[in-house]
Design a protein around this motif. Structure first.
Motif, PDB file in Angstrom:
ATOM      1  N   LYS A  28      -9.251   2.307  -4.221  1.00  0.00           N
ATOM      2  CA  LYS A  28      -9.606   3.712  -4.888  1.00  0.00           C
ATOM      3  C   LYS A  28      -8.316   4.378  -5.276  1.00  0.00           C
ATOM      4  N   ARG A  81     -10.797  10.776  -7.582  1.00  0.00           N
ATOM      5  CA  ARG A  81     -11.848  10.083  -7.114  1.00  0.00           C
ATOM      6  C   ARG A  81     -12.782  11.092  -6.588  1.00  0.00           C
ATOM      7  N   GLU A 107     -18.025   7.422  -4.055  1.00  0.00           N
ATOM      8  CA  GLU A 107     -17.369   6.483  -4.842  1.00  0.00           C
ATOM      9  C   GLU A 107     -18.313   5.280  -4.924  1.00  0.00           C
TER      10      GLU A 107
END
Length: 285
Positions: free
Chosen positions: A164, A169, A173
């Motif tokens: 990631k 982010r 996630e």
């Protein structure tokens, strides 16, 4: 020779002389009109208009009702092989499937020893539990093959998405590995390869990417791994759209739908004749 894609949905490859490469290619593979086998022709025989002119008709829903396209023996063979791959369920008792799982771990975490095929370590990769075999039910063994292909072929992109990296982010996630299985399943639905007769332009375009064809001295598609390459493109497109939307886990299905729409648009572009020519292919590294 020229390739035409017109608004009405007709694609014609015109041979200017009997000695042209496409003309030789067609005769060598027996693509003359006639009764077609189920895998060699997806909707009957194409219409021939004059000497050296083959018309492959893509008929859209609404204005048109069907899609007609003839496959070369090589394309038909690769289509059968791909269909077979899609029918193989993951079997945790098979040594080759166990080895594929170990290979995926080794490609993902080359410096980290795997303690077992059932281990909490698998959660690090984004599986739902300690036994990844339970997550393959939706897409089968090919979804594991896709992940392994991605890890080995585009390791930089694979590791970036796994970890990631890049962009802002979300706190919640998407799980990497499970997302990969869902992408495989989405592509299987999008390409509709199990249908006896084609129902989408995308399927017909993809089938033409399953063997080599030379147009204007340019090799157009000589890739047996077209599905696996498309999978890698789909994964990076999905992650890009995820970031652009600032999405969270509950929006994963919406992101997957928009990913599919983007892939379909790119596959239908006039100048895209192989997976590597899709604009989003440039996202891979």
């Amino acid at each position: 020779m020229r390739v035409f894609r017109s608004q009405g949905g007709c694609v014609a490859i015109r041979t200017l002389s009997p000695s042209s490469s496409i003309n030789r290619y067609s005769h060598a593979h027996g693509s003359a009109p006639g009764p077609a086998a189920s895998d060699d022709a997806t909707c009957g025989t194409p219409t021939w208009i004059g000497k050296g002119l083959t018309c492959v008709c893509f008929k859209r829903k609404g204005t048109y009702e069907r899609i007609c396209i003839n496959l070369t023996p090589q394309q038909a063979k690769r289509l059968r092989r791909l269909k077979h791959r899609m029918k193989v369920y993951f079997d945790a008792s098979r040594p080759d499937h166990q080895e594929a799982l170990r290979a995926l771990w080794a490609a993902t975490y080359p410096d980290q020893e795997l303690h077992g095929l059932i281990s909490d370590q698998w959660k690090e990769m984004g599986w739902q539990g300690k036994d990844p075999s339970t997550d393959f039910r939706g897409a089968g063994f090919i979804s594991l093959e896709n992940l392994l292909f991605f890890a080995k072929t585009f390791s930089t992109s694979f590791q970036r998405l796994l970890r990631k990296q890049g962009g802002k982010r979300a706190d919640w996630e998407y799980p990497f590995a499970v997302a990969g299985v869902n992408i495989t399943f989405m592509l299987m639905q999008m390409l509709d390869l199990e249908a006896t007769k084609p129902r989408t332009f995308v399927r017909s375009v993809f089938l033409q990417m399953l063997s080599a064809l030379v147009i204007l001295k340019r090799v157009v598609s000589d890739n047996e791994w077209a599905f696996d390459l498309l999978y890698c493109v789909a994964f990076v497109v999905m992650d890009k759209q995820w970031l652009e939307r600032n999405a969270t886990y509950m929006e994963f299905n919406d992101v997957l739908k928009s990913t599919r729409a983007q892939l379909e648009r790119e596959l239908l572009m006039d100048d895209v004749l192989q997976i590597e020519e899709m604009p989003s292919y440039s996202l891979l590294s």
